[in-house]
Scaffold this motif. Sequence first.
Motif, PDB file in Angstrom:
ATOM      1  N   LEU A   1       1.160  -1.576  -0.205  1.00  0.00           N
ATOM      2  CA  LEU A   1       0.062  -0.237   0.117  1.00  0.00           C
ATOM      3  C   LEU A   1       0.833   0.988   0.046  1.00  0.00           C
ATOM      4  N   GLU A   2       2.011   1.046   0.900  1.00  0.00           N
ATOM      5  CA  GLU A   2       2.993   2.709   0.643  1.00  0.00           C
ATOM      6  C   GLU A   2       3.555   3.047  -1.066  1.00  0.00           C
TER       7      GLU A   2
ATOM      8  N   TYR B   1       4.610  -0.962  10.368  1.00  0.00           N
ATOM      9  CA  TYR B   1       3.091  -0.511  10.753  1.00  0.00           C
ATOM     10  C   TYR B   1       2.606   1.365  10.081  1.00  0.00           C
ATOM     11  N   ILE B   2       3.791   1.798  10.288  1.00  0.00           N
ATOM     12  CA  ILE B   2       3.473   2.814  10.118  1.00  0.00           C
ATOM     13  C   ILE B   2       3.135   3.155   8.086  1.00  0.00           C
ATOM     14  N   ASP B   3       4.427   2.783   8.301  1.00  0.00           N
ATOM     15  CA  ASP B   3       4.488   2.893   6.205  1.00  0.00           C
ATOM     16  C   ASP B   3       2.956   2.166   5.516  1.00  0.00           C
ATOM     17  N   ALA B   4       2.769   0.588   5.668  1.00  0.00           N
ATOM     18  CA  ALA B   4       1.106  -0.514   5.920  1.00  0.00           C
ATOM     19  C   ALA B   4       0.653   0.383   6.121  1.00  0.00           C
ATOM     20  N   ASN B   5       0.096   0.374   7.534  1.00  0.00           N
ATOM     21  CA  ASN B   5      -1.652   1.464   8.030  1.00  0.00           C
ATOM     22  C   ASN B   5      -1.389   3.097   7.534  1.00  0.00           C
ATOM     23  N   ILE B   6      -0.397   3.648   8.155  1.00  0.00           N
ATOM     24  CA  ILE B   6      -0.903   4.685   7.859  1.00  0.00           C
ATOM     25  C   ILE B   6      -0.191   5.784   6.551  1.00  0.00           C
ATOM     26  N   VAL B   7       0.709   5.419   5.656  1.00  0.00           N
ATOM     27  CA  VAL B   7       0.789   5.365   4.863  1.00  0.00           C
ATOM     28  C   VAL B   7       0.215   5.416   3.589  1.00  0.00           C
ATOM     29  N   GLY B   8      -0.511   3.855   3.717  1.00  0.00           N
ATOM     30  CA  GLY B   8      -0.958   2.747   2.968  1.00  0.00           C
ATOM     31  C   GLY B   8      -2.210   3.345   2.707  1.00  0.00           C
ATOM     32  N   THR B   9      -2.983   3.780   3.995  1.00  0.00           N
ATOM     33  CA  THR B   9      -4.096   4.374   4.262  1.00  0.00           C
ATOM     34  C   THR B   9      -4.056   5.401   3.463  1.00  0.00           C
ATOM     35  N   PHE B  10      -3.627   6.457   3.485  1.00  0.00           N
ATOM     36  CA  PHE B  10      -3.079   7.965   3.790  1.00  0.00           C
ATOM     37  C   PHE B  10      -3.520   7.686   1.721  1.00  0.00           C
ATOM     38  N   ASN B  11      -2.478   6.294   1.100  1.00  0.00           N
ATOM     39  CA  ASN B  11      -2.311   6.985  -0.710  1.00  0.00           C
ATOM     40  C   ASN B  11      -3.487   5.753  -0.780  1.00  0.00           C
ATOM     41  N   VAL B  12      -4.792   5.366  -0.414  1.00  0.00           N
ATOM     42  CA  VAL B  12      -6.391   4.654  -0.663  1.00  0.00           C
ATOM     43  C   VAL B  12      -6.954   5.676  -0.132  1.00  0.00           C
TER      44      VAL B  12
ATOM     45  N   PHE C   1      -7.358   1.452 -13.203  1.00  0.00           N
ATOM     46  CA  PHE C   1      -9.225   0.325 -13.095  1.00  0.00           C
ATOM     47  C   PHE C   1      -9.834   1.162 -13.022  1.00  0.00           C
ATOM     48  N   LYS C   2      -9.795   2.584 -12.281  1.00  0.00           N
ATOM     49  CA  LYS C   2     -10.928   3.425 -11.984  1.00  0.00           C
ATOM     50  C   LYS C   2     -12.010   2.699 -11.357  1.00  0.00           C
ATOM     51  N   PRO C   3     -11.610   2.843  -9.548  1.00  0.00           N
ATOM     52  CA  PRO C   3     -12.621   2.261  -8.807  1.00  0.00           C
ATOM     53  C   PRO C   3     -13.726   3.087  -8.919  1.00  0.00           C
ATOM     54  N   GLU C   4     -15.456   2.575  -8.908  1.00  0.00           N
ATOM     55  CA  GLU C   4     -15.966   3.294  -8.047  1.00  0.00           C
ATOM     56  C   GLU C   4     -15.633   2.928  -6.455  1.00  0.00           C
ATOM     57  N   ILE C   5     -16.188   2.186  -5.897  1.00  0.00           N
ATOM     58  CA  ILE C   5     -15.992   1.590  -4.812  1.00  0.00           C
ATOM     59  C   ILE C   5     -14.634   1.007  -3.869  1.00  0.00           C
ATOM     60  N   ILE C   6     -14.403   1.347  -3.700  1.00  0.00           N
ATOM     61  CA  ILE C   6     -12.950   0.916  -2.450  1.00  0.00           C
ATOM     62  C   ILE C   6     -13.375   0.484  -1.577  1.00  0.00           C
ATOM     63  N   VAL C   7     -13.485  -0.996  -1.075  1.00  0.00           N
ATOM     64  CA  VAL C   7     -13.443  -1.200   0.443  1.00  0.00           C
ATOM     65  C   VAL C   7     -11.722  -1.674   0.722  1.00  0.00           C
ATOM     66  N   HIS C   8     -10.947  -0.496   1.671  1.00  0.00           N
ATOM     67  CA  HIS C   8     -10.388  -0.692   2.310  1.00  0.00           C
ATOM     68  C   HIS C   8      -9.855  -2.016   3.276  1.00  0.00           C
ATOM     69  N   LEU C   9      -9.446  -3.838   3.579  1.00  0.00           N
ATOM     70  CA  LEU C   9      -9.146  -4.050   4.536  1.00  0.00           C
ATOM     71  C   LEU C   9      -7.423  -4.430   5.082  1.00  0.00           C
ATOM     72  N   ALA C  10      -6.869  -3.930   3.631  1.00  0.00           N
ATOM     73  CA  ALA C  10      -5.602  -4.200   4.641  1.00  0.00           C
ATOM     74  C   ALA C  10      -4.670  -3.044   5.154  1.00  0.00           C
ATOM     75  N   ALA C  11      -4.109  -4.423   5.811  1.00  0.00           N
ATOM     76  CA  ALA C  11      -3.351  -4.022   7.141  1.00  0.00           C
ATOM     77  C   ALA C  11      -2.700  -4.894   6.888  1.00  0.00           C
ATOM     78  N   GLN C  12      -0.850  -4.015   7.923  1.00  0.00           N
ATOM     79  CA  GLN C  12       0.123  -4.827   8.648  1.00  0.00           C
ATOM     80  C   GLN C  12      -1.091  -5.039   9.996  1.00  0.00           C
ATOM     81  N   ALA C  13      -0.919  -6.730   9.692  1.00  0.00           N
ATOM     82  CA  ALA C  13      -2.166  -6.896  11.336  1.00  0.00           C
ATOM     83  C   ALA C  13      -0.230  -7.356  12.235  1.00  0.00           C
ATOM     84  N   GLY C  14      -1.190  -7.637  13.890  1.00  0.00           N
ATOM     85  CA  GLY C  14      -0.677  -8.562  14.450  1.00  0.00           C
ATOM     86  C   GLY C  14       0.028  -7.325  15.289  1.00  0.00           C
ATOM     87  N   VAL C  15      -0.249  -7.507  16.576  1.00  0.00           N
ATOM     88  CA  VAL C  15       0.261  -6.966  18.363  1.00  0.00           C
ATOM     89  C   VAL C  15       1.606  -7.406  18.377  1.00  0.00           C
TER      90      VAL C  15
END
Length: 163
Positions: free
Chosen positions: A63-64, A100-111, A76-90
């Motif tokens: 994602l990042e 986690y910073i890269d995938a979850n914050i930067v990646g989500t910002f990109n989405v 692809f030109k999405p009409e709907i986005i479902v963002h489920l991806a994340a770096q998981a694991g406590v």
Amino acid sequence: MTRILITGTAGFIGYHLAKLLLDEGYRVHGYDGMTDYYDVALKQRRHAMLLQNPNFSATEGMLEDLETFDAMADEFKPEIIVHLAAQAGVRYSLEQPRAYIDANIVGTFNVMEAARRHEVQHLLMASTSSVYGANEDMPYAETDKADTQLTIYAATKKATESM
């Protein structure tokens, strides 16, 4: 045919959501990093099963990785986005916090930026109950305060909620 982009399609929830939407006649593009936090062979089998449907396409990327993500979204030109991806694991977040910073914050910002740029009809983003952290009220409610995260994983997911 409505075009739906799902991040995290090689994961359990993403795979089953993609399968359901394909069965209902939608066009689905999956985006997954295929990280080795979970069994990569299982993730690859899930994508292989989805790829049997001609209305499914996929991109493997993080994602990042803005260039790869934007190129996919622009094509692809999405009409709907479902963002489920994340770096998981406590526990892993204590060992590899930057992931986690890269995938979850930067990646989500990109989405979110892709959603804005493509003026999608709907953006749905998943979070985690970990955002409630030290909250002792059970069961959790969406109206509960979520100010006491206990891990970097939980903090990054709370940050994405705030974004």
